[in-house]
Every structure is written in C-alpha cells, then in structure tokens.
Design an enzyme around this catalytic site. Sequence first.
Site, PDB file in Angstrom:
ATOM      1  CG  PHE A  19      -2.206  -0.562   1.208  1.00 19.56           C
ATOM      2  CD1 PHE A  19      -2.833  -0.811   0.001  1.00 19.56           C
ATOM      3  CD2 PHE A  19      -2.881  -0.878   2.373  1.00 19.56           C
ATOM      4  CE1 PHE A  19      -4.108  -1.356  -0.048  1.00 19.56           C
ATOM      5  CE2 PHE A  19      -4.154  -1.427   2.340  1.00 19.56           C
ATOM      6  CZ  PHE A  19      -4.765  -1.671   1.128  1.00 19.56           C
ATOM      7  CD  GLU A  20      -1.654   4.861   1.071  1.00 16.35           C
ATOM      8  OE1 GLU A  20      -1.435   5.489   0.015  1.00 16.35           O
ATOM      9  OE2 GLU A  20      -2.765   4.839   1.616  1.00 16.35           O
ATOM     10  N   GLY A  21       2.624   2.996  -1.947  1.00 22.64           N
ATOM     11  CA  GLY A  21       3.995   2.890  -2.444  1.00 22.64           C
ATOM     12  C   GLY A  21       4.698   1.757  -1.724  1.00 22.64           C
TER      13      GLY A  21
END
Length: 586
Positions: free
Chosen positions: A404-406
């Site tokens: 997630f989120e990079g």
Amino acid sequence: MRVQGIANEAGGSFILENADDAIFTPEDITVDQQMIVDIARNFVLRELIPAEEKLEKLDYNLTKSLIQKAGELGLLGVDFPEQYGGLNLDKVTSTFVNEQFGRTSSFLYSIGTQTGIGSLPIVYFGTHEQKEKYLPDIVAGDKLCAYCLTEPSSGSDALGAKTTAFLSDDGTHYILNGSKVFITNGGIADIFIVYAKIEGKHFSAFIVERNTPGFTVGQEEKKMGLKASSTCSLFFDNVRVPAENLLGEIGKGHQIAFNILNLGRHKLPTNCLGSAKEILALSAKYANERHQFGTAIASFPLIGKKLAEMNILIYALETMVYRLAGQFDQAMNDTDHSDSQPTTGSVAASIAEYAIECSIVKVFGTEVLDQIVDEGVQIHGGYGYTQDYKIERMYRDARITRIFEGTNEINRLLLAGTLIKKGNKGQLPLFENMEVFKEEIEHQAFTQALEQETYLETMAKRIFSLIGGLAIDQYGKSIEKEQEVLANLADLLIQIYAINGVLLRTKKLVNNIGEEKAINAIRMTQVFVQESFEKIESTAKEALASMDLEEEIQQLMKLTAQIPVNVKTLKRQIAERVSHAEKYIV
C-alpha cells in the site's frame, strides 16, 4: 491548530547532531482530544468489533451503514472545515482517531479512504464550489469516496499512467478513457478522485461521479486478506466529466497525488499502530490463559521476550507516528483550507516538507506490524493458524501494508533520494562534516540514565554522514542507480529517526514525571537504542563493503564500540508489566 510547546522542525533535520527540538508525544493529549478518542473507541468496541464476522463477508449495505454511523458521530469530519460539516481539528486529533480504527477488521480501509486519500484531495485542493458540492455528503457518510491512481501498467511509476482526458470541442467536458486497478472502495464509492493525462501529456486530477455514462466498475478482487474491504477495477469509456470537476491545476496532478500519498503514508502506520496494540493485547491475554506443563506460557522467558519486544516496537512506532502528526500541524498551520481554493503549490509545499518522515514512518510501521503479527501467531501456536482466532485474519490483512501507499522498496529510494537532494541544494548540511567522524571520541563511564543511548545516537548520525558523503563522492549523480546503497542509507535514516524520537520522548517523560515513574519507558529506550545501533553498524558495514572501502570499515569498527547492556533482564522486566496489564503499556 498550533501544537503548544512544540518547535518547528524542518523536514529531515532530525539527522543533524543538534536536532533536539521538543516533539509532540501521546502523553501530551488534551482533554478535548481524549473526548474524541473516547467516541472513536466506543464506536469501534460497540459497532465495529461485534460486526467483524459480517464485515468479513463484504456486506456493502452494512459497510455503508457503519460509515454513516461514524458520520453521525462526527468521526468522518475531523480533518474537514466546519463550513462543510467538519470539525476542523488538527492532525494530532485525527491521528488519535485513526489509531482506534486499527483495532478492527479491514473495514478500517473503507473508512480510512473515506476520511483520507479519497476525500482530502477535495479538502486541500478543491475550489469552494467543489467543496460545497461534495464535502457535506462525504462528512455525513451519505456518499463514499475512492482514490484512483494505480493502473494495470503503472503502479510505483504513477506518472506512467495511460488514462487520458481530452477537452470536448465546446469546452464543457473532459472525455476520459482508460482504466484503474486495485481501487479501495471501488464497489461502494459514489465519488472517485481519478488521475488522467490531459491530451495524453498533462497529468491532472478529476472528480468523477459513479453514475456518469461510460464509467463502469469491475468485479471484486479475490484477495489474500482485506475481506471486509472492497477492491475493484474501474473502466472509463468516453466518460464525460464536467470541466468544473478538474481538481487543482492542469498538469499539477502529480502534486496532488504524491502529497495526498504522503498523508496516506502517515495514516497507514497509524492504523498499523492500532492493529499492533490489538495484537499485543490478544497475545498477552492468550499467553496468560494458555497453560503448558502446568503453568501459563506467559511465564516462559521466551514468550515473555516476545511480548517485551512487541511492546518496545510499539513504543517506537507510537512515538514516530505522533511526532509526525505534530510536525504536520506545524507545517500546515498557516494554510487555510476552509474557503477559496489555495494554490496547488502552497498546499503541496506544506505537506511535502515532511515527505522523508512520511516514507520513514510508513516503512517502519508496516514492517513493525509484520514482526508483531508474526510473533502474535507464534504465541498462539497452532490455534493462531485457525480462523477461530482473530490473529489469523490480522496476519493475512497485515501483508498488504508493505505494498500500500507505495511499496517499501520505493519508499526507501524516495526518502534517501529526497534527503540527498536537500543536501545538494544546501537545505540541510548533511555531509559537510565527514571528517568529524574520524575524530577519536573519548569513551566515558556512563553514569546517568540514557547517557550511553544519547552517545550512540550521536554516533549513528555521524555514521550516516560518513556513508552518505562517501557514496556521493564515489557515485556522484549516478547514485540514483545504486539502489542497494540508497536502501542502506534509507535504513540508517529510519533507525536514526526512531532512536531520536524515542530518546526525546523518554527524556520528556522523565522530566515530567521522574525516573521512577518513567522506568518502563527508560528500559524500553535502552533496549531499543542498543539493538537499533547494532542494526546501524551492520548496515554501515554492508554499505562500505559494497563500495570496496576497507579502510573505512576498520575505522567504523573502532568507533562503534559500545558497552553491552543486559537486554535479557530489561526485557524480562518489561514482559512482566505487559503480562500483568494484558495490553501495550508505557
């Protein structure tokens, strides 16, 4: 809201040897903030946890009704301006609330998207008209949100997106074509923040409504975990989006996307913190109830060691999460999001100031959660592998957080690369004092609490300065291709930020309540700093070896000597407190 008594810190300044600014800590919670936390905690205990089994079956109607209940309690509008139905509170309060949602099922990502990346683009970058149209329904939970960036061929490379937007001949609409994948809330959202390239070139953001002709939602993904969270693909076939639904400025979509992701990189480890505390509580309770050889397994030293280490890691993560929340409040204090649209650049600059810290906390928090949930399953033994125990589901749900989120790999490269750029631009004096590392430092008898740990922190910062300076000298601008060395530098930064924060927090505790009452925090800090410094030394050796710098390795070994601390005894003392409390304890 300005956090009282907390000094402004420039992003990345923690790496400097004189970085001793006060930080916000959970102990600084106010009466008003505690009231909001109590509302969130009661909502989780009374509404979410009892519904976990049903939520795991992905009941759309139940998900929507629970989000609406959260809206009725004001829990969706903590970050929103009052004139659009929000509470207009600070990031610290928002963080306290978000932590509570981490205790429950992957429903937390449904509500997290609603209050975070799915709505904050409108809060921070929307026009007054856009806010007036969309935010009241979002705050109430009457309309749900989604954030749509990832595409089949572009994950980490977000700017490689192929979804396009062309202005219609009459200038009234943008016509979108393309697709998005892995969209949280995809199956239930009404409002979608979609990124596309205008004329195939200018990366921009749009607000797209669900009922727009040509816009379709795909099937639910069959996932390893996150069963209580909707995840779908989206398809755009000549979707006509009103021109006034362009979000921010043409070609500035990357500033919205990446800075909203920075906020997401803080929210995610906040959720991880709540999950980690829940896992520790479940594990400690189980360890007290489970008997083998006539005694509770909590009394076995190796089980106690696990509980102590889990508690220490949570203490470090909690420190980092709330420190960063305080930093965000300072950076965004002078930016008004209540009415007219601020310039994209001004808002982005406020958020981007702590991009390094966001990536640090994201990586540290997600990897700490993985360690803690793995140990939680181990403490539960065979039962931890069965669906009768909550820990099994939490184990599966935790794995996605490192993606997630990079991904954590991308975040490591981002944080190291960003700090180097700050140094090259003269914004931070990072590598000017390489020679100071080579100075002989007189070892002394450490007599006061945390003296040796403070010394090790100084040495850690000097090690980073040395490694970073040597890497710049050897690779120059091509260092961006040396991903292994950048990852080494990132790991040094992560440990140093954690050490720095833990020391500042514990010293603040000692000053406020005295050594005797802060003894558990002191013990946790001693163990954490000692073990983190060992990781720093190992990482530094790896980096120097990869650059074939044998002389510097010898110098490093001379200057990283430390007086061993009896961590076994410290962990046993910490474990005793955790077992007795059956929860995380400072």
